[in-house]
Scaffold this motif. Structure first.
Motif, PDB file in Angstrom:
ATOM      1  N   VAL A   1       0.830  -1.205   0.000  1.00  9.22           N
ATOM      2  CA  VAL A   1       0.000   0.000   0.000  1.00  9.22           C
ATOM      3  C   VAL A   1       0.864   1.254   0.000  1.00  9.22           C
ATOM      4  CG1 VAL A   1      -1.724   1.281   1.317  1.00  9.22           C
ATOM      5  CG2 VAL A   1      -1.918  -1.198   1.110  1.00  9.22           C
ATOM      6  N   SER A   2       1.951   1.246   0.774  1.00 11.65           N
ATOM      7  CA  SER A   2       2.840   2.409   0.822  1.00 11.65           C
ATOM      8  C   SER A   2       3.459   2.683  -0.536  1.00 11.65           C
ATOM      9  CB  SER A   2       3.937   2.185   1.869  1.00 11.65           C
ATOM     10  OG  SER A   2       3.382   2.012   3.149  1.00 11.65           O
ATOM     11  N   ASP A   3       3.835   1.625  -1.232  1.00  9.99           N
ATOM     12  CA  ASP A   3       4.377   1.815  -2.574  1.00  9.99           C
ATOM     13  C   ASP A   3       3.342   2.430  -3.512  1.00  9.99           C
ATOM     14  OD1 ASP A   3       4.893   0.367  -5.494  1.00  9.99           O
ATOM     15  OD2 ASP A   3       6.722   1.029  -4.494  1.00  9.99           O
ATOM     16  N   ALA A   4       2.065   2.046  -3.335  1.00 12.32           N
ATOM     17  CA  ALA A   4       1.016   2.622  -4.169  1.00 12.32           C
ATOM     18  C   ALA A   4       0.825   4.103  -3.885  1.00 12.32           C
ATOM     19  CB  ALA A   4      -0.301   1.870  -3.942  1.00 12.32           C
ATOM     20  N   PHE A   5       1.120   4.523  -2.633  1.00 13.36           N
ATOM     21  CA  PHE A   5       0.975   5.932  -2.274  1.00 13.36           C
ATOM     22  C   PHE A   5       2.011   6.808  -2.960  1.00 13.36           C
ATOM     23  CE2 PHE A   5      -2.535   6.383   0.333  1.00 13.36           C
ATOM     24  CZ  PHE A   5      -2.620   5.387   1.290  1.00 13.36           C
ATOM     25  N   LEU A   6       3.032   6.216  -3.576  1.00  9.15           N
ATOM     26  CA  LEU A   6       4.020   7.027  -4.284  1.00  9.15           C
ATOM     27  C   LEU A   6       3.422   7.730  -5.494  1.00  9.15           C
ATOM     28  CD1 LEU A   6       7.155   4.690  -4.164  1.00  9.15           C
ATOM     29  CD2 LEU A   6       6.668   6.684  -2.751  1.00  9.15           C
ATOM     30  N   GLY A   7       2.286   7.254  -5.967  1.00  6.39           N
ATOM     31  CA  GLY A   7       1.613   7.924  -7.075  1.00  6.39           C
ATOM     32  C   GLY A   7       1.841   7.209  -8.388  1.00  6.39           C
ATOM     33  N   ILE A   8       1.208   7.783  -9.428  1.00  6.91           N
ATOM     34  CA  ILE A   8       1.278   7.188 -10.759  1.00  6.91           C
ATOM     35  C   ILE A   8       2.407   7.791 -11.568  1.00  6.91           C
ATOM     36  CG2 ILE A   8       0.006   6.814 -12.898  1.00  6.91           C
ATOM     37  CD1 ILE A   8      -2.572   6.971 -11.260  1.00  6.91           C
ATOM     38  N   ASP A   9       2.496   9.122 -11.588  1.00  2.24           N
ATOM     39  CA  ASP A   9       3.494   9.824 -12.391  1.00  2.24           C
ATOM     40  C   ASP A   9       4.675  10.244 -11.530  1.00  2.24           C
ATOM     41  OD1 ASP A   9       0.745  11.486 -14.018  1.00  2.24           O
ATOM     42  OD2 ASP A   9       1.762   9.606 -14.587  1.00  2.24           O
ATOM     43  N   ASP A  10       5.760  10.646 -12.217  1.00  4.12           N
ATOM     44  CA  ASP A  10       6.943  11.145 -11.518  1.00  4.12           C
ATOM     45  C   ASP A  10       6.599  12.437 -10.773  1.00  4.12           C
ATOM     46  OD1 ASP A  10       8.341   9.050 -12.520  1.00  4.12           O
ATOM     47  OD2 ASP A  10       9.204  10.170 -14.210  1.00  4.12           O
TER      48      ASP A  10
END
Length: 497
Positions: A223-232
């Protein structure tokens, strides 16, 4: 002879007194003004009625910034403050700065901070961060908003951050937290607790809950990795927004103070419920077990997480091949640390290490003794050798240790080769009518006598009646320095007419 270019007719010549031209005073005044203007421009290096690149910045407080205070980028002066004025309708201040060409360009996201040039306040300057290169540049006369400026915290603000009531409340909070973790519940309080947590303190139940954390933390990582977002730069933009939020909170000091006061009240109320907190912690273990299933459901709500998993799957598939490729290196590393390589070297060094350990143990006894010896030499022996002995007409005025080596040189001179047959000591064979005893190694039969030219005055120092006491329990460096000039003079030993 007539001069070329001039008329020779007397009628055409004008008398000197009737000639007209520029006044000498006017010429001198013009030259003086030109010199003054040139010197002014040379020292000020500024052309009047013109200015360089100007930029304004809104600060919460001008904070002792004055006109002509330096403006710096990375510690290099790039301009100066030209004007300070208040912002209408607010407590903020508008600072106008003139930036040199070497300090350009400045970008829209540039930040400015007022910093002290010396320790403990005073003599401030404006520190400029020009911004990111991909941001638009600002124009001459633009204004940096207050959200991109900051001022240093004053010493009085630091002292007022934690008042006595705040510190006392913080102490109560820590005490309540400690009580909540170490409190042992009674049987009546354990009635509603989970069977696995009965009879345990909150800290013990928390330790038991750790075993359930592996699967839960795995889902949390996804889940934390998903919180990094989609784009740079999604996360960086989030942090930048958070920064602007905290700066807004900093500008509203009273509201922030009320928030901290309410938080203090909330924490104090939480600390007062230590028993309930202990029971809640005991329930944490089963809760973590259920959290694993909840995180699985949460994972399904993040399509990007599954896309990330699919993208990383090829790397995971190559993990086995990577491990297989590492086996030859592991085999070589095993041989390196085996008995024929590093293992053998370690076995050969083992006796040396044992002997070295014995040397270290022995040095623990030697070093204190060496320290005592060095202290004895530096505090007693060497200072005693520096004493100058007063001996009447025989006084040399030099330290006694030098007199000792002078005598050694004299004895060496006496003992030099007199001829080619070997050593020969030279002495004065004459004498006087005063017979004296020179002493001897044994009794009266071993005594030697000599003749002196005058009656001996005495012997210094006088021979003591008994030897000084020997005290082995007193360290040498603790003894006082001997009084070499205070020795008593006794009768002439063995002298007689």
């Amino acid at each position: 002879m007539a001069r070329r270019g001039k008329s020779t007719d007397p009628a055409d010549r004008v008398p000197r007194k009737d000639r007209t031209g520029a006044n000498a005073f006017t010429v001198g005044a013009i030259v003086l003004v030109v010199l003054i203007v040139g010197v002014f421009f040379g020292f000020t290096k500024h052309v009047p009625f013109t200015h360089g690149f100007r930029v304004k910045a809104v600060f919460q407080s001008s904070n002792s910034i004055r006109t002509n205070s330096p403006v710096r980028i990375a510690g290099v002066n790039v301009g100066k403050v030209t004007k300070i004025e208040g912002k209408s309708g607010t407590d903020a201040a508008v600072v106008t700065m003139e930036i040199d060409r070497k300090g350009l360009p400045l970008h829209k996201d540039a930040t400015m901070k007022i910093r002290p040039r010396i320790f403990l306040e005073g003599n401030f300057f404006v520190d400029v961060q020009p911004g990111t290169p991909n941001a638009p540049t600002i124009d001459d006369g633009d204004t940096i908003p207050i959200t991109q400026t900051s001022t240093p915290v004053q010493f009085d603000q630091v002292l007022t951050a934690f008042q006595a009531d705040t510190r006392a409340a913080l102490q109560k909070t820590l005490e309540g937290l400690g009580t909540g973790l170490t409190y042992q519940p009674s049987k009546a309080q354990d009635t509603d607790a989970h069977p696995s947590a009965r009879g345990e303190s909150a800290a013990q139940s928390l330790n038991d809950a750790i075993r359930y954390g592996e699967r839960s933390l795995k889902g949390t990582a996804i889940v934390s990795d998903a919180f990094l977002g989609i784009d740079d730069h999604d996360l960086s933009r989030l942090i930048a927004g958070l920064n602007r939020t905290t700066e807004g909170l900093g500008r509203n000091e009273n509201q922030l103070k009320d928030l901290i006061t309410n938080f203090n009240t909330t924490v104090a109320a939480t600390a007062s419920e230590a028993g309930n907190l202990s029971a809640a912690v005991r329930e944490l273990g089963p809760t973590l077990a259920n959290a694993d299933r909840a995180l699985d459901s949460l994972n399904a709500s993040f399509p990007n997480t599954r896309a990330f998993a699919r993208a990383i799957l090829p790397g995971v598939n190559q993990t086995a091949a990577t491990i297989d490729a590492s086996f030859p290196w592991i085999a070589q590393a095993g041989k390196l640390v085996g008995p024929d390589e590093l293992g053998g070297v370690a076995a050969q060094l083992s006796p040396t290490a044992q002997d070295l350990a014995k040397v270290v143990d022995a040095s623990l006894d030697l070093l204190p003794q060496a320290d005592l010896a060095s202290q004895c030499a530096t505090r007693v022996v060497l200072p005693t050798g520096d004493v100058k002995i007063s001996d009447g007409v025989f006084t040399t005025g030099v330290e006694n240790y030098k007199e000792f080596w002078y005598s050694m040189v004299g004895l060496a001179g006496e003992g030099q080769n007199f001829d080619g047959n070997g050593m020969y000591v030279r002495f004065q064979p004459g004498g006087g009518d005063q017979t004296i005893s020179l002493g001897g190694p044994g009794g009266a039969a071993d005594k030697a006598f000599g003749n002196a030219v005058a009656t001996p005055l005495g012997t210094r120092p006088a021979f003591p009646r008994s030897r000084p006491p020997y005290k082995p329990d007193v360290a040498c460096y603790k003894n006082p320095l001997p009084d070499l000039n205070g020795a008593a003079t006794g009768p002439a030993d063995g002298s007689r007419r």
